[in-house]
Write a protein that holds these residues in place. Sequence first.
Motif, PDB file in Angstrom:
ATOM      1  N   PRO A 178       0.824  -1.217   0.000  1.00  0.00           N
ATOM      2  CA  PRO A 178       0.000   0.000   0.000  1.00  0.00           C
ATOM      3  C   PRO A 178       0.853   1.261   0.000  1.00  0.00           C
ATOM      4  CG  PRO A 178      -0.220  -1.189   2.079  1.00  0.00           C
ATOM      5  CD  PRO A 178       0.585  -2.042   1.165  1.00  0.00           C
ATOM      6  N   PHE A 179       2.038   1.187   0.630  1.00  0.00           N
ATOM      7  CA  PHE A 179       2.903   2.374   0.656  1.00  0.00           C
ATOM      8  C   PHE A 179       3.298   2.766  -0.753  1.00  0.00           C
ATOM      9  CE2 PHE A 179       7.060   4.451   0.910  1.00  0.00           C
ATOM     10  CZ  PHE A 179       6.719   5.524   1.728  1.00  0.00           C
ATOM     11  N   VAL A 180       3.629   1.764  -1.588  1.00  0.00           N
ATOM     12  CA  VAL A 180       4.037   2.050  -2.963  1.00  0.00           C
ATOM     13  C   VAL A 180       2.856   2.535  -3.793  1.00  0.00           C
ATOM     14  CG1 VAL A 180       4.950   1.049  -5.094  1.00  0.00           C
ATOM     15  CG2 VAL A 180       5.961   0.423  -2.887  1.00  0.00           C
ATOM     16  N   VAL A 181       1.699   1.902  -3.610  1.00  0.00           N
ATOM     17  CA  VAL A 181       0.554   2.239  -4.464  1.00  0.00           C
ATOM     18  C   VAL A 181      -0.097   3.554  -4.055  1.00  0.00           C
ATOM     19  CG1 VAL A 181      -1.719   1.505  -5.280  1.00  0.00           C
ATOM     20  CG2 VAL A 181       0.095  -0.180  -4.944  1.00  0.00           C
ATOM     21  N   THR A 182      -0.476   3.663  -2.785  1.00  0.00           N
ATOM     22  CA  THR A 182      -1.264   4.826  -2.376  1.00  0.00           C
ATOM     23  C   THR A 182      -0.508   5.742  -1.420  1.00  0.00           C
ATOM     24  OG1 THR A 182      -2.168   3.687  -0.441  1.00  0.00           O
ATOM     25  CG2 THR A 182      -3.379   3.462  -2.510  1.00  0.00           C
ATOM     26  N   GLY A 183       0.586   5.251  -0.861  1.00  0.00           N
ATOM     27  CA  GLY A 183       1.326   6.042   0.123  1.00  0.00           C
ATOM     28  C   GLY A 183       0.476   6.333   1.349  1.00  0.00           C
ATOM     29  N   GLY A 184      -0.575   5.527   1.564  1.00  0.00           N
ATOM     30  CA  GLY A 184      -1.441   5.722   2.728  1.00  0.00           C
ATOM     31  C   GLY A 184      -2.639   6.596   2.437  1.00  0.00           C
ATOM     32  N   GLY A 185      -2.717   7.123   1.231  1.00  0.00           N
ATOM     33  CA  GLY A 185      -3.777   8.071   0.895  1.00  0.00           C
ATOM     34  C   GLY A 185      -4.912   7.434   0.158  1.00  0.00           C
ATOM     35  N   PRO A 186      -5.855   8.150  -0.378  1.00  0.00           N
ATOM     36  CA  PRO A 186      -5.923   9.613  -0.230  1.00  0.00           C
ATOM     37  C   PRO A 186      -6.271  10.020   1.212  1.00  0.00           C
ATOM     38  CG  PRO A 186      -7.866   8.756  -1.333  1.00  0.00           C
ATOM     39  CD  PRO A 186      -6.940   7.603  -1.162  1.00  0.00           C
ATOM     40  N   GLY A 187      -5.677  11.089   1.676  1.00  0.00           N
ATOM     41  CA  GLY A 187      -5.791  11.465   3.086  1.00  0.00           C
ATOM     42  C   GLY A 187      -5.134  10.383   3.913  1.00  0.00           C
ATOM     43  N   ASN A 188      -5.899   9.841   4.869  1.00  0.00           N
ATOM     44  CA  ASN A 188      -5.387   8.733   5.657  1.00  0.00           C
ATOM     45  C   ASN A 188      -6.122   7.434   5.343  1.00  0.00           C
ATOM     46  OD1 ASN A 188      -3.266   9.753   7.095  1.00  0.00           O
ATOM     47  ND2 ASN A 188      -4.624  10.673   8.640  1.00  0.00           N
ATOM     48  N   ALA A 189      -6.837   7.384   4.202  1.00  0.00           N
ATOM     49  CA  ALA A 189      -7.767   6.288   3.925  1.00  0.00           C
ATOM     50  C   ALA A 189      -7.099   4.921   3.989  1.00  0.00           C
ATOM     51  CB  ALA A 189      -8.426   6.487   2.564  1.00  0.00           C
ATOM     52  N   THR A 190      -5.877   4.817   3.459  1.00  0.00           N
ATOM     53  CA  THR A 190      -5.225   3.506   3.469  1.00  0.00           C
ATOM     54  C   THR A 190      -3.955   3.531   4.322  1.00  0.00           C
ATOM     55  OG1 THR A 190      -4.094   4.042   1.415  1.00  0.00           O
ATOM     56  CG2 THR A 190      -6.123   2.780   1.226  1.00  0.00           C
ATOM     57  N   THR A 191      -3.956   4.384   5.323  1.00  0.00           N
ATOM     58  CA  THR A 191      -2.818   4.418   6.243  1.00  0.00           C
ATOM     59  C   THR A 191      -2.994   3.328   7.287  1.00  0.00           C
ATOM     60  OG1 THR A 191      -2.612   6.786   5.938  1.00  0.00           O
ATOM     61  CG2 THR A 191      -1.507   5.848   7.848  1.00  0.00           C
ATOM     62  N   PHE A 192      -2.309   2.219   7.061  1.00  0.00           N
ATOM     63  CA  PHE A 192      -2.408   1.111   7.997  1.00  0.00           C
ATOM     64  C   PHE A 192      -1.399   1.303   9.111  1.00  0.00           C
ATOM     65  CE2 PHE A 192      -3.806  -0.799   3.888  1.00  0.00           C
ATOM     66  CZ  PHE A 192      -5.146  -0.791   4.203  1.00  0.00           C
ATOM     67  N   LEU A 193      -1.420   0.422  10.082  1.00  0.00           N
ATOM     68  CA  LEU A 193      -0.596   0.598  11.280  1.00  0.00           C
ATOM     69  C   LEU A 193       0.866   0.834  10.973  1.00  0.00           C
ATOM     70  CD1 LEU A 193      -1.961  -1.924  13.904  1.00  0.00           C
ATOM     71  CD2 LEU A 193      -1.939   0.578  14.002  1.00  0.00           C
ATOM     72  N   SER A 194       1.464  -0.053  10.156  1.00  0.00           N
ATOM     73  CA  SER A 194       2.894   0.079   9.887  1.00  0.00           C
ATOM     74  C   SER A 194       3.222   1.400   9.211  1.00  0.00           C
ATOM     75  CB  SER A 194       3.375  -1.066   8.996  1.00  0.00           C
ATOM     76  OG  SER A 194       3.162  -2.273   9.639  1.00  0.00           O
ATOM     77  N   ILE A 195       2.336   1.764   8.273  1.00  0.00           N
ATOM     78  CA  ILE A 195       2.578   3.006   7.542  1.00  0.00           C
ATOM     79  C   ILE A 195       2.559   4.190   8.506  1.00  0.00           C
ATOM     80  CG2 ILE A 195       1.671   4.540   5.759  1.00  0.00           C
ATOM     81  CD1 ILE A 195       0.664   2.102   4.282  1.00  0.00           C
ATOM     82  N   ASP A 196       1.563   4.160   9.389  1.00  0.00           N
ATOM     83  CA  ASP A 196       1.429   5.256  10.344  1.00  0.00           C
ATOM     84  C   ASP A 196       2.614   5.298  11.304  1.00  0.00           C
ATOM     85  OD1 ASP A 196       0.082   7.462  10.920  1.00  0.00           O
ATOM     86  OD2 ASP A 196      -1.495   6.521  12.135  1.00  0.00           O
ATOM     87  N   LEU A 197       3.052   4.118  11.726  1.00  0.00           N
ATOM     88  CA  LEU A 197       4.187   4.043  12.634  1.00  0.00           C
ATOM     89  C   LEU A 197       5.431   4.633  11.998  1.00  0.00           C
ATOM     90  CD1 LEU A 197       4.206   0.666  14.553  1.00  0.00           C
ATOM     91  CD2 LEU A 197       4.373   2.985  15.480  1.00  0.00           C
ATOM     92  N   VAL A 198       5.653   4.263  10.746  1.00  0.00           N
ATOM     93  CA  VAL A 198       6.840   4.750  10.048  1.00  0.00           C
ATOM     94  C   VAL A 198       6.757   6.275   9.894  1.00  0.00           C
ATOM     95  CG1 VAL A 198       8.114   4.716   7.881  1.00  0.00           C
ATOM     96  CG2 VAL A 198       7.304   2.580   8.905  1.00  0.00           C
ATOM     97  N   LYS A 199       5.549   6.749   9.562  1.00  0.00           N
ATOM     98  CA  LYS A 199       5.346   8.195   9.442  1.00  0.00           C
ATOM     99  C   LYS A 199       5.713   8.898  10.742  1.00  0.00           C
ATOM    100  CE  LYS A 199       1.647   8.825   6.051  1.00  0.00           C
ATOM    101  NZ  LYS A 199       0.190   8.989   5.959  1.00  0.00           N
ATOM    102  N   MET A 200       5.226   8.307  11.838  1.00  0.00           N
ATOM    103  CA  MET A 200       5.416   8.940  13.137  1.00  0.00           C
ATOM    104  C   MET A 200       6.877   8.882  13.581  1.00  0.00           C
ATOM    105  SD  MET A 200       3.618   7.927  16.712  1.00  0.00           S
ATOM    106  CE  MET A 200       1.937   7.973  16.162  1.00  0.00           C
ATOM    107  N   ALA A 201       7.488   7.695  13.400  1.00  0.00           N
ATOM    108  CA  ALA A 201       8.833   7.497  13.923  1.00  0.00           C
ATOM    109  C   ALA A 201       9.885   8.178  13.069  1.00  0.00           C
ATOM    110  CB  ALA A 201       9.130   6.006  14.049  1.00  0.00           C
TER     111      ALA A 201
END
Lengths: 290, 364
Positions: free
Chosen positions: A227-250
């Motif tokens: 999902p990171f490659v395809v949508t990058g977690g977007g649009p908005g936060n729609a496909t921001t899954f746990l790992s993606i969010d963690l990486v964003k935060m950390a």
Amino acid sequence: MNKTVNQKAWFLVLPVLLLVAFSAVIPLMTVVNYSVQDTFGNNVFYWVGLEWYKEMALSERMWNALGRQLIFSMVILAIEVPLGILVALNMPKKGFWASFCLVVMSLPLLIPWNVVGTIWQIFGRVDIGLLGYTLDALGIDYNYTQDSIAAWATVIVMDVWHWTSLVALLAYAGLQSIPDAYYQAAKIDQASRWKVFRFIELPKMAGVLMIAILLRFMDSFMIYTEPFVVTGGGPGNATTFLSIDLVKMALGQFDLGPAAAFSIMYFLVILLICWVFYTVMINLDKRDGV
Amino acid sequence: MAKITLDNLAHSYLKHPKDEGDFALKELNHDWIDGEAYALLGASGCGKSTLLNIISGLLHPSQGRILFDDKDVTQAPTAERNIAQVFQFPVVYDTMTVQDNLAFPLRNRGMDEAYVAQRVQEIARVIGMEDQLRRKARGLTADAKQKISLGRGMVRKDVNALLFDEPLTVIDPHMKWELRTQLKQLHQDFGHTMIYVTHDQTEALTFADKVVVMYDGRVVQIGTPQELFERPAHTFVGYFIGSPGMNLFDAEISGQTARVGAAEVDLGAVYETGAGRVQIGVRPEFVHLSAGGEGIPATMNRVEDVGRHKIARIDAAGSRIAAILSEEQRVPAGADRITFDPQGINVYENDWRVVPTARVGEAA
């Protein structure tokens, strides 16, 4: 009986201890370390206790990510498991076509995750992607970069494409282990197709299906790359899954403390689920063994 | 219940069988008479199970027809044939209770629940599992599972035939005896046509009215246990039935006399043989030992005491043979000759029995 005491035996376990220490224990303790401290830079840390845990437990952002994550895992399990069984039931049992199917089915499993992501990222593009262009030409409003439903659909279809084979192959292995006599007896007993599935095939597949569900659950629960490659977690936060969010935060925001606290919680959740699966599987085995 | 007719039946597992050797089951014509109990006896891989699976419709024959009461069912699916079959290894539905397992064939045919319950009780009593009806079939012993399989085979009353494919292989010896008796009883009570496949001659001889012996994809003899013992139609029958099997000697026949090596043997009947390989077959029960005098020179090897009788192992006429002595009988001191009871001698040409043209004493 006299036990021989030989302290040198400790040296035999030393390599494993070192390996586990460097690959698991030390990194984990580092994260624990971050999770109870705060820093304002310059490598100066302050003790904050369970502050970050409290913050994370109340953080709407993380609960939302966890919710999306659970929905994602459940949806792909609900699609991949029945679909995999259906595919396995319809695969040839022997001969050239059986081997052919096995090879074709294994192909998606061999492709690296970020390549899968890239394939689907391009495949879904409205301007040059076959899928996106076709859907657009059919008059369907499809744009995974702007529409969250389209983004979800893309991510889910991509996962189904990538991993249904795994379920199918495991189910197929389970089916292959059923002796012919069972099917013959079922014919003699005049069992319908559904009853053959319900009372012969499904019970015999139960063990491998548990493993398939466990593997797919774990993998999908930790999904990041695709999902990171395809949508990058977007649009908005729609496909921001746990790992993606963690990486964003950390790494993105460099909020080491909260991210570490959440990592630990994430880790405990996975441990809990593993334990539940383990217990269920052990009980299944016990039932077999009586 | 029905008479089952096999008409020119043959089967090959290959798509394009070239010669006879490619057939697992060679051309066969036979009527299974309604209500008889048959045993199908033969070594492993001789086509017994193939024949059974063709009758039950699990296999479709490469040639020929199967008729149930003169109705052609060659292409009919298993379900339409209304046949019960029990397999060598237990097949139970793991997730069901014992009770549901037994009820399964009846429920699939939409029988009334009250009737199903009553029938399940009856069968549970026959197989001795009344007290386990409510437990799950998973985790039962192989014995118990096979008893359930047997029970599922017997639960329907209206079957055309009951087929057993070596059903007692996995069962404990004492239980084997009991179940065989139960099957026999069941046959007497309901008169189903039963075909019982086995490679164990005791099982075959105790179970069946008629024994069908198969060898290399062919039925070599059909007869009562006594016929098989006294007049084996093929050397395989002689060798396979009886313990130890029949002794065979290469011989030259002229009229009433056979020449085995240098010795002459009285056959008690007149035979005409052709150019093939001629042998005489004598069961160990009809071999007598003596010291000196008439007979074929022989060397005693050893005597085995098997309980009810003794078996003498002997080298004679270039082959190893056996003779049965009763418990009281002693081997004569310095025994070096064997003679045969003329009643017990059969003549074979190319492995098939030659019928005597005249029996001495009968013909006149």
